[in-house]
Scaffold this motif. Structure first.
Motif, PDB file in Angstrom:
ATOM      1  N   ILE A  65       0.844  -1.187   0.000  1.00 52.63           N
ATOM      2  CA  ILE A  65       0.000   0.000   0.000  1.00 52.63           C
ATOM      3  C   ILE A  65       0.882   1.242   0.000  1.00 52.63           C
ATOM      4  CG2 ILE A  65      -1.775  -1.201   1.356  1.00 52.63           C
ATOM      5  CD1 ILE A  65      -0.940   0.835   3.678  1.00 52.63           C
ATOM      6  N   LYS A  67      -0.313   5.058   1.318  1.00 58.85           N
ATOM      7  CA  LYS A  67      -1.273   6.130   1.598  1.00 58.85           C
ATOM      8  C   LYS A  67      -0.694   7.434   1.048  1.00 58.85           C
ATOM      9  CE  LYS A  67      -3.221   6.587   5.720  1.00 58.85           C
ATOM     10  NZ  LYS A  67      -3.342   6.958   7.162  1.00 58.85           N
ATOM     11  N   VAL A  83      -5.698   5.418  -0.613  1.00 54.12           N
ATOM     12  CA  VAL A  83      -4.763   4.321  -0.359  1.00 54.12           C
ATOM     13  C   VAL A  83      -4.945   3.261  -1.442  1.00 54.12           C
ATOM     14  CG1 VAL A  83      -3.862   2.658   1.314  1.00 54.12           C
ATOM     15  CG2 VAL A  83      -5.031   4.734   2.128  1.00 54.12           C
ATOM     16  N   VAL A  85      -4.222  -0.244  -2.995  1.00 57.89           N
ATOM     17  CA  VAL A  85      -3.864  -1.519  -2.381  1.00 57.89           C
ATOM     18  C   VAL A  85      -3.530  -2.515  -3.492  1.00 57.89           C
ATOM     19  CG1 VAL A  85      -4.597  -3.362  -0.812  1.00 57.89           C
ATOM     20  CG2 VAL A  85      -5.483  -1.027  -0.500  1.00 57.89           C
ATOM     21  N   GLU A  95      -7.786  -2.490  -4.867  1.00 59.14           N
ATOM     22  CA  GLU A  95      -8.761  -1.435  -4.607  1.00 59.14           C
ATOM     23  C   GLU A  95      -8.019  -0.131  -4.375  1.00 59.14           C
ATOM     24  OE1 GLU A  95     -12.070  -1.796  -1.980  1.00 59.14           O
ATOM     25  OE2 GLU A  95     -12.023  -3.990  -1.979  1.00 59.14           O
ATOM     26  N   LEU A  97      -8.775   2.750  -1.772  1.00 57.18           N
ATOM     27  CA  LEU A  97      -9.623   3.040  -0.626  1.00 57.18           C
ATOM     28  C   LEU A  97      -9.550   4.518  -0.250  1.00 57.18           C
ATOM     29  CD1 LEU A  97      -8.652  -0.034   1.581  1.00 57.18           C
ATOM     30  CD2 LEU A  97     -10.672   0.201   0.115  1.00 57.18           C
ATOM     31  N   VAL A 102      -9.712   4.619   5.991  1.00 56.34           N
ATOM     32  CA  VAL A 102      -8.645   3.744   6.471  1.00 56.34           C
ATOM     33  C   VAL A 102      -8.046   4.293   7.762  1.00 56.34           C
ATOM     34  CG1 VAL A 102      -6.344   2.830   5.951  1.00 56.34           C
ATOM     35  CG2 VAL A 102      -8.115   2.860   4.172  1.00 56.34           C
ATOM     36  N   LYS A 106      -8.198   2.545  11.419  1.00 60.13           N
ATOM     37  CA  LYS A 106      -6.882   2.197  11.965  1.00 60.13           C
ATOM     38  C   LYS A 106      -6.666   2.809  13.344  1.00 60.13           C
ATOM     39  CE  LYS A 106      -3.647   4.852  11.579  1.00 60.13           C
ATOM     40  NZ  LYS A 106      -2.564   5.021  10.655  1.00 60.13           N
ATOM     41  N   ASP A 286      -1.883   0.835   8.814  1.00 59.70           N
ATOM     42  CA  ASP A 286      -2.756   1.133   7.673  1.00 59.70           C
ATOM     43  C   ASP A 286      -2.874  -0.102   6.781  1.00 59.70           C
ATOM     44  OD1 ASP A 286      -3.377   4.123   7.827  1.00 59.70           O
ATOM     45  OD2 ASP A 286      -1.213   4.138   8.003  1.00 59.70           O
ATOM     46  N   THR A 289      -5.192  -2.590   8.317  1.00 60.53           N
ATOM     47  CA  THR A 289      -6.564  -2.124   8.169  1.00 60.53           C
ATOM     48  C   THR A 289      -7.066  -2.357   6.746  1.00 60.53           C
ATOM     49  OG1 THR A 289      -6.137  -0.448   9.851  1.00 60.53           O
ATOM     50  CG2 THR A 289      -8.087  -0.140   8.472  1.00 60.53           C
ATOM     51  N   CYS A 290      -6.206  -2.096   5.776  1.00 59.92           N
ATOM     52  CA  CYS A 290      -6.576  -2.355   4.380  1.00 59.92           C
ATOM     53  C   CYS A 290      -6.827  -3.840   4.151  1.00 59.92           C
ATOM     54  CB  CYS A 290      -5.475  -1.869   3.439  1.00 59.92           C
ATOM     55  SG  CYS A 290      -5.305  -0.075   3.346  1.00 59.92           S
ATOM     56  N   VAL A 294     -10.247  -5.130   2.370  1.00 54.36           N
ATOM     57  CA  VAL A 294     -10.275  -5.802   1.059  1.00 54.36           C
ATOM     58  C   VAL A 294     -10.401  -7.314   1.193  1.00 54.36           C
ATOM     59  CG1 VAL A 294      -8.934  -3.945   0.009  1.00 54.36           C
ATOM     60  CG2 VAL A 294      -7.747  -6.016   0.798  1.00 54.36           C
TER      61      VAL A 294
END
Length: 299
Positions: A65, A67, A83, A85, A95, A97, A102, A106, A286, A289-290, A294
């Protein structure tokens, strides 16, 4: 491949608990320490606008990722971020995001992880300084791991504090009250969360009972912070990553406990002193969290 910039439903306590558990797994297994997470890159233009990139890659989660954000003083949102991914195995873009979604999830989840380790098991009173989006995330993060019966909120804007209290009351059993000062909101609280844009230390007492835990979530650098050095020197400090915390928020974080050590128990203890989570942000969280958003699970 999905390019997803659509508005997701607001995350719930179940989302916060799920991401917190995914973070615990990544911290305990060593997956977080195995991630490649360089320092965030910041470029500033002649108008003072800032452009940021926070990359992270994890073989354990199979994700890369970055961000990417802009911080401006324009007529629109102050911060805009996305973000992307990617899959590390195929290189495919999975994706894109919304960065705020995010970040918010997070922050709530890492607050849950740290609070669960540091706060008194029977802590029931939460003091919040701030009333914006991050203040709500702090309520969610603490409520995910403790039975909060009272929330005390202080904000420079009383109407915003009352709006946050109304949202908290509607969300559960906690009684939420507006306080006239930061001192009133934090005195006697078991858990304190600071979520402001203040560049000067907030008037929070340095004489805290040893069971008190503070989540310091506002932006702070080597020159500005929400909590005074005198308080940080008198407590046990927890950070996401010591190297990044020192680089971005100062040498006072050199002796902190990092999240991986906190979660795995690889530290000398919490020293029967108050604890402070001095958050600078870390792209590893992060990424985790992604992974939840996803649908990528830890390998």
């Amino acid at each position: 491949m999905t390019l997803d910039r659509t508005e997701r439903p607001p995350h719930s306590l179940d989302d916060v608990r799920a991401v917190a558990e995914l973070m615990r797994t990544g911290l305990r297994s060593g997956a977080v320490r195995r991630m490649a997470v360089p320092l965030r890159q910041v470029v500033e233009d002649e108008q003072g606008a800032k452009f940021l990139a926070m990359p992270a890659v994890s073989g354990d989660f199979g994700l890369y990722i970055s961000k990417t954000a802009t911080i401006t003083d324009g007529p629109g949102p102050t911060v805009t971020s996305v973000v992307p991914v990617f899959s590390t195995s195929t290189g495919d873009l999975l994706e894109v995001l919304d960065g705020a979604a995010v970040t918010n999830l997070k922050c709530a989840a890492v607050t849950a992880v740290v609070t669960d380790r540091c706060a008194a098991p029977d802590g029931s009173v939460l003091g919040i300084v701030g009333s914006g989006v991050q203040a709500w995330q702090q309520y969610l993060g603490v409520a995910a791991v403790r039975e909060i019966t009272q929330v005390r909120v202080h904000s420079r804007t009383t109407a915003n504090a009352e709006a946050l209290c109304e949202r908290i009351r509607a969300a559960g059993a906690a009684r939420a009250v507006v306080c006239a000062s930061a001192e009133e909101a934090t005195a006697g609280a078991d858990v304190v969360s600071t979520a402001t844009t203040s560049v000067l230390p907030l008037p929070i007492s340095t004489d805290l009972p040893e069971h008190v835990h503070i989540n310091c979530m506002g932006a702070h650098t080597t020159q500005s912070r929400e909590l005074p050095h005198t308080l940080l020197a008198a407590v046990t400090v927890v950070v996401e990553d010591i190297g990044i915390a020192v680089a971005e928020a100062g040498e006072i974080h050199r002796t902190a406990i990092d999240l991986a050590s906190l979660e795995s128990g690889e530290h000398t203890g919490l020293d029967a002193r108050p604890t402070v989570f001095s958050s600078t942000g870390h792209a590893s969280l992060d990424l985790i969290t992604c992974a939840h958003l996803v649908g990528h699970t830890h390998r």
